[in-house]
Design a protein around this motif. Structure first.
Motif, short mmCIF file in Angstrom:
data_model
loop_
_atom_site.label_atom_id
_atom_site.label_comp_id
_atom_site.label_asym_id
_atom_site.label_seq_id
_atom_site.Cartn_x
_atom_site.Cartn_y
_atom_site.Cartn_z
N LEU A 47 22.75 -22.08 68.28
CA LEU A 47 21.65 -22.66 69.05
C LEU A 47 20.76 -23.59 68.21
O LEU A 47 20.35 -24.64 68.72
CB LEU A 47 20.82 -21.53 69.67
N GLU A 51 19.87 -27.36 69.41
CA GLU A 51 18.50 -27.82 69.61
C GLU A 51 18.22 -29.10 68.82
O GLU A 51 17.53 -30.01 69.32
CB GLU A 51 17.52 -26.72 69.21
N ALA A 76 19.84 -18.82 76.82
CA ALA A 76 19.01 -19.54 75.85
C ALA A 76 19.46 -20.98 75.68
O ALA A 76 18.64 -21.87 75.45
CB ALA A 76 19.03 -18.81 74.51
N TYR A 77 20.76 -21.23 75.78
CA TYR A 77 21.26 -22.61 75.68
C TYR A 77 20.77 -23.42 76.87
O TYR A 77 20.38 -24.59 76.71
CB TYR A 77 22.79 -22.61 75.59
N GLU A 79 18.08 -22.79 78.63
CA GLU A 79 16.63 -22.94 78.47
C GLU A 79 16.27 -23.99 77.43
O GLU A 79 15.20 -24.61 77.51
CB GLU A 79 16.02 -21.58 78.09
N ALA A 80 17.17 -24.22 76.47
CA ALA A 80 16.91 -25.23 75.44
C ALA A 80 16.99 -26.64 75.99
O ALA A 80 16.47 -27.58 75.38
CB ALA A 80 17.91 -25.06 74.28
#
Length: 218
Positions: A47, A51, A76-77, A79-80
């Motif tokens: 991640l 980012e 999370a990916y 959300e990034a």
């Protein structure tokens, strides 16, 4: 559907990823193979790298998670800020929940199947995804030879998707080249991941144009 080309930075110079992204301004996506050395025998990006890459390119990222426990990590990916997150059905324990979390975070949700994994048992999941990814090599390493045995599965998957209205993209990943992309397109694929065929070329952008034109002949 329109042909889309997603060059894989797995075949690029890891020390120059921002430059690799800039080499392909005509790409529809930038394919990022996240590998954990558990689900597949290779270790690549995580991640934090994703980012950083998001800050370096305006091309949407197509993140393919070849990892154990994607249910924990995939949201999370999304959300990034990546454009698409694909998880493997072989690794997911709660695929419906995870796919919905990916979509809720604003990304397209993809479901990947290894070469030996049949598509029919997962027909009920097609309403939960935006893209179905069929691996045309065994996942883990770039530069492998295309597996022709997957072509009938591409055709069957295309028929299933068309039967539901054809809103789900059908992506192929592995061994896609000038020699194989036309067969994949004829079988029904519309999104093509190409690593070596793009980044080993003298002019990566021109290689993308050539691949797109070949696929569009179908």
């Amino acid at each position: 559907m329109a042909v889309q080309i997603s060059p894989s930075i797995l075949s690029a110079d890891f020390a120059r990823l921002a430059e690799a992204a800039a080499m392909v301004p005509n790409a529809d996506w930038l394919h990022v193979d996240v590998m954990d050395n558990h689900f597949v025998p290779n270790l690549t990006f995580g991640l934090p790298v994703v980012e950083s890459l998001l800050k370096a390119t305006s091309t949407p990222l197509d993140c393919h998670l070849m990892i154990d426990d994607p249910d924990r990590w995939a949201p999370a990916y999304a959300e990034a800020g990546v454009g698409s997150v694909t998880i493997h059905v072989e690794a997911a324990r709660a695929p419906v929940r995870t796919l919905r979390q990916i979509r809720a975070a604003g990304a397209r949700a993809g479901l990947a199947l290894n070469p030996a994994t049949a598509v029919e048992p997962y027909e009920d999941l097609l309403g939960e995804i935006d893209m179905l990814l069929l691996m045309t090599v065994e996942p883990g390493f770039g530069g492998q030879r295309f597996l022709d045995i997957v072509l009938p599965k591409i055709r069957r998957a295309r028929a299933l998707l068309d039967g539901r209205g054809g809103q789900v993209w059908l992506q192929v990943d592995g061994g896609v080249s000038d020699e194989t992309i036309e067969r994949c397109a004829a079988a029904g694929a519309d999104v093509f991941v190409a690593g070596s065929a793009v980044y080993d070329a003298e002019d990566p952008a021109r290689a993308i144009d050539r691949l797109r034109a070949t696929a569009e002949k179908v």
